[in-house]
Scaffold this active site. Structure first.
Site, PDB file in Angstrom:
ATOM      1  N   TYR A   1      29.793  34.088  47.530  1.00 33.93           N
ATOM      2  CA  TYR A   1      29.829  34.050  46.059  1.00 33.93           C
ATOM      3  C   TYR A   1      28.705  33.166  45.497  1.00 33.93           C
ATOM      4  CZ  TYR A   1      34.670  35.657  46.880  1.00 33.93           C
ATOM      5  OH  TYR A   1      35.791  36.318  47.304  1.00 33.93           O
TER       6      TYR A   1
ATOM      7  N   HIS B   1      35.556  36.576  56.456  1.00 34.73           N
ATOM      8  CA  HIS B   1      35.557  37.314  55.190  1.00 34.73           C
ATOM      9  C   HIS B   1      35.782  38.821  55.400  1.00 34.73           C
ATOM     10  CE1 HIS B   1      33.778  36.916  50.870  1.00 34.73           C
ATOM     11  NE2 HIS B   1      34.649  37.893  50.914  1.00 34.73           N
TER      12      HIS B   1
HETATM   13  N1  LIG Z   1      38.322  38.483  50.471  1.00 31.52           N
HETATM   14  C1  LIG Z   1      37.652  39.377  49.769  1.00 31.52           C
HETATM   15  O1  LIG Z   1      36.967  40.257  50.340  1.00 31.52           O
HETATM   16  C2  LIG Z   1      37.709  39.343  48.288  1.00 31.52           C
HETATM   17  C3  LIG Z   1      37.205  40.423  47.548  1.00 31.52           C
HETATM   18  C4  LIG Z   1      37.285  40.349  46.162  1.00 31.52           C
HETATM   19  C5  LIG Z   1      37.874  39.242  45.557  1.00 31.52           C
HETATM   20  N2  LIG Z   1      38.335  38.189  46.305  1.00 31.52           N
HETATM   21  C6  LIG Z   1      38.930  36.976  45.685  1.00 31.52           C
HETATM   22  O2  LIG Z   1      40.004  37.367  44.847  1.00 31.52           O
HETATM   23  C7  LIG Z   1      39.733  36.923  43.518  1.00 31.52           C
HETATM   24  C8  LIG Z   1      40.315  37.864  42.488  1.00 31.52           C
HETATM   25  O3  LIG Z   1      39.790  39.174  42.629  1.00 31.52           O
HETATM   26  P1  LIG Z   1      38.758  39.830  41.610  1.00 31.52           P
HETATM   27  O4  LIG Z   1      38.007  38.772  40.917  1.00 31.52           O
HETATM   28  O5  LIG Z   1      37.981  40.833  42.353  1.00 31.52           O
HETATM   29  O6  LIG Z   1      39.671  40.653  40.591  1.00 31.52           O
HETATM   30  P2  LIG Z   1      40.930  40.328  39.616  1.00 31.52           P
HETATM   31  O7  LIG Z   1      41.273  38.894  39.660  1.00 31.52           O
HETATM   32  O8  LIG Z   1      41.967  41.352  39.911  1.00 31.52           O
HETATM   33  O9  LIG Z   1      40.350  40.721  38.197  1.00 31.52           O
HETATM   34  C9  LIG Z   1      39.349  39.976  37.558  1.00 31.52           C
HETATM   35  C10 LIG Z   1      39.046  40.697  36.241  1.00 31.52           C
HETATM   36  O10 LIG Z   1      40.187  40.615  35.395  1.00 31.52           O
HETATM   37  C11 LIG Z   1      39.806  40.001  34.162  1.00 31.52           C
HETATM   38  N3  LIG Z   1      40.947  39.170  33.733  1.00 31.52           N
HETATM   39  C12 LIG Z   1      41.374  38.005  34.289  1.00 31.52           C
HETATM   40  N4  LIG Z   1      42.466  37.551  33.658  1.00 31.52           N
HETATM   41  C13 LIG Z   1      42.737  38.435  32.667  1.00 31.52           C
HETATM   42  C14 LIG Z   1      43.725  38.510  31.661  1.00 31.52           C
HETATM   43  N5  LIG Z   1      44.678  37.580  31.533  1.00 31.52           N
HETATM   44  N6  LIG Z   1      43.693  39.574  30.802  1.00 31.52           N
HETATM   45  C15 LIG Z   1      42.733  40.520  30.909  1.00 31.52           C
HETATM   46  N7  LIG Z   1      41.767  40.504  31.850  1.00 31.52           N
HETATM   47  C16 LIG Z   1      41.761  39.469  32.722  1.00 31.52           C
HETATM   48  C17 LIG Z   1      38.566  39.219  34.439  1.00 31.52           C
HETATM   49  O11 LIG Z   1      37.729  39.145  33.308  1.00 31.52           O
HETATM   50  P3  LIG Z   1      37.249  37.725  32.692  1.00 31.52           P
HETATM   51  O12 LIG Z   1      36.618  36.943  33.803  1.00 31.52           O
HETATM   52  O13 LIG Z   1      36.286  38.137  31.628  1.00 31.52           O
HETATM   53  O14 LIG Z   1      38.504  37.094  32.155  1.00 31.52           O
HETATM   54  C18 LIG Z   1      37.883  40.089  35.516  1.00 31.52           C
HETATM   55  O15 LIG Z   1      37.173  41.141  34.899  1.00 31.52           O
HETATM   56  C19 LIG Z   1      38.211  36.838  43.478  1.00 31.52           C
HETATM   57  O16 LIG Z   1      37.725  36.128  42.371  1.00 31.52           O
HETATM   58  C20 LIG Z   1      37.930  36.227  44.803  1.00 31.52           C
HETATM   59  O17 LIG Z   1      38.194  34.830  44.767  1.00 31.52           O
HETATM   60  C21 LIG Z   1      38.269  38.237  47.663  1.00 31.52           C
END
Ligand SMILES: NC(=O)c1ccc[n+]([C@@H]2O[C@H](COP(=O)([O-])OP(=O)(O)OC[C@H]3O[C@@H](n4cnc5c(N)ncnc54)[C@H](OP(=O)(O)O)[C@@H]3O)[C@@H](O)[C@H]2O)c1
Length: 270
Positions: A48, A104
């Site tokens: 990241y 990862h």
């Molecule tokens: N291990 C892996 O391979 C892997 C892969 C992907 C992700 N991850 C981890 O998992 C975490 C979460 O996954 P993700 O970031 O992919 O997706 P997510 O948390 O499912 O979704 C994030 C999205 O939702 C929006 N959001 C957040 N809170 C909200 C709310 N209350 N209302 C409306 N929209 C909202 C955010 O926009 P805004 O930021 O504009 O609020 C962003 O566009 C990552 O940040 C990372 O730490 C791990």
């Protein structure tokens, strides 16, 4: 904040903050604000490219190291030298140790992840991380680890949200006492549009994101929704107070479409 206990005895706050694609200058203030609100769990990764900002945010909070659970991850191009990769991550974060270090992506066609797993256990034994786990592991990759070590991962961090329940992996891990961490817990905000989620949200006076987070918590999963907004950070944290009925949970379970948003670990990045 509800904590789960890992198979190795360490505990993790069930709700955390995700930081995917949040650059250093944005992630620092978000981490500090999250910790001010009560979050005690931050999820980052070397991939990241924001470990420096996460570290700054942690220090600015004034909390002691022991009070915050920090996860980072070994990127696939660093799998030949996990020790150097973790040492670099610790330097970037400005920490002496992390709470959780994850492989990862398994990169199964490379055939190296079982040996990498043994190296992560060595890093844990050196005190550079308290716990070790994996991410994006299918059931057969979990089983392959058991061929080389008596120690199973404490967690498997996988894509999991209402429209992708990943139930086979979740059940396989549950039976082996491997905790599930849901990535993309909100389905990258797409699942918030589901009529079932919106109907429940309207009925109980919560937001769709709070309903989806409460669903993960009710299922016993750890989740780390990502946001760059102070308002949504607070909204997501307050999901800890949202209670769903068993029927609500069952209705959200029905949304599974089997469709991933991200890549399949069997082929992703190869
Ligand atoms: N291990 C892996 O391979 C892997 C892969 C992907 C992700 N991850 C981890 O998992 C975490 C979460 O996954 P993700 O970031 O992919 O997706 P997510 O948390 O499912 O979704 C994030 C999205 O939702 C929006 N959001 C957040 N809170 C909200 C709310 N209350 N209302 C409306 N929209 C909202 C955010 O926009 P805004 O930021 O504009 O609020 C962003 O566009 C990552 O940040 C990372 O730490 C791990």
């Amino acid at each position: 904040m509800s904590n789960l206990t890992f198979r190795d005895g360490h505990t993790i706050p069930q709700l955390g903050l995700g930081t995917f694609r949040t650059p250093d200058e944005v992630v620092g203030p978000i981490v500090t604000e999250a910790l001010r609100l009560g979050y005690r769990h931050i999820d980052t990764a070397s991939a990241y490219q924001n470990e420096v900002g996460v570290g700054q945010g942690l220090r600015a909070s004034g909390l002691s190291r022991e009070e915050v659970f920090v996860t980072t991850k070994l990127w696939r191009t660093d799998m030949d030298d996990p020790a150097a990769a973790l040492e670099t991550s610790l330097e970037q974060l400005g920490l002496d140790w992390v709470d959780l270090y994850l492989i990862h992506w398994p990169m199964p066609t490379w055939g190296v992840y079982p040996q990498v797993w043994l190296k992560l256990i060595e890093l844990r034994d050196r005190g550079l991380t308290r716990s070790v786990g994996v991410s994006n592991f299918h059931t057969d990759y979990i089983d392959a680890l058991a061929q080389v070590s008596d120690e199973a991962p404490v967690v498997n961090q996988v894509e999991l949200h209402p429209t992708f329940s990943n139930s086979q992996v979740a059940e396989h891990c549950r039976r082996r006492h491997i905790a599930i961490e849901s990535w993309a817990p909100l389905g990258k905000a797409q699942d918030l549009e589901q009529p079932t989620v919106q109907r429940i949200a309207q009925r109980i006076g919560a937001s769709p994101a709070q309903v989806v987070i409460a669903w993960h918590l009710a299922k016993g999963y750890i989740c780390m929704p990502k946001t760059v907004s102070f308002d949504r950070l607070k909204e997501n944290y307050e999901a800890l107070e949202v209670e769903l009925t068993a029927q609500d949970v069952a209705d959200i379970d029905q949304l599974d479409s089997g469709q991933r948003i991200g890549g399949d670990p069997a082929t992703h990045g190869v």
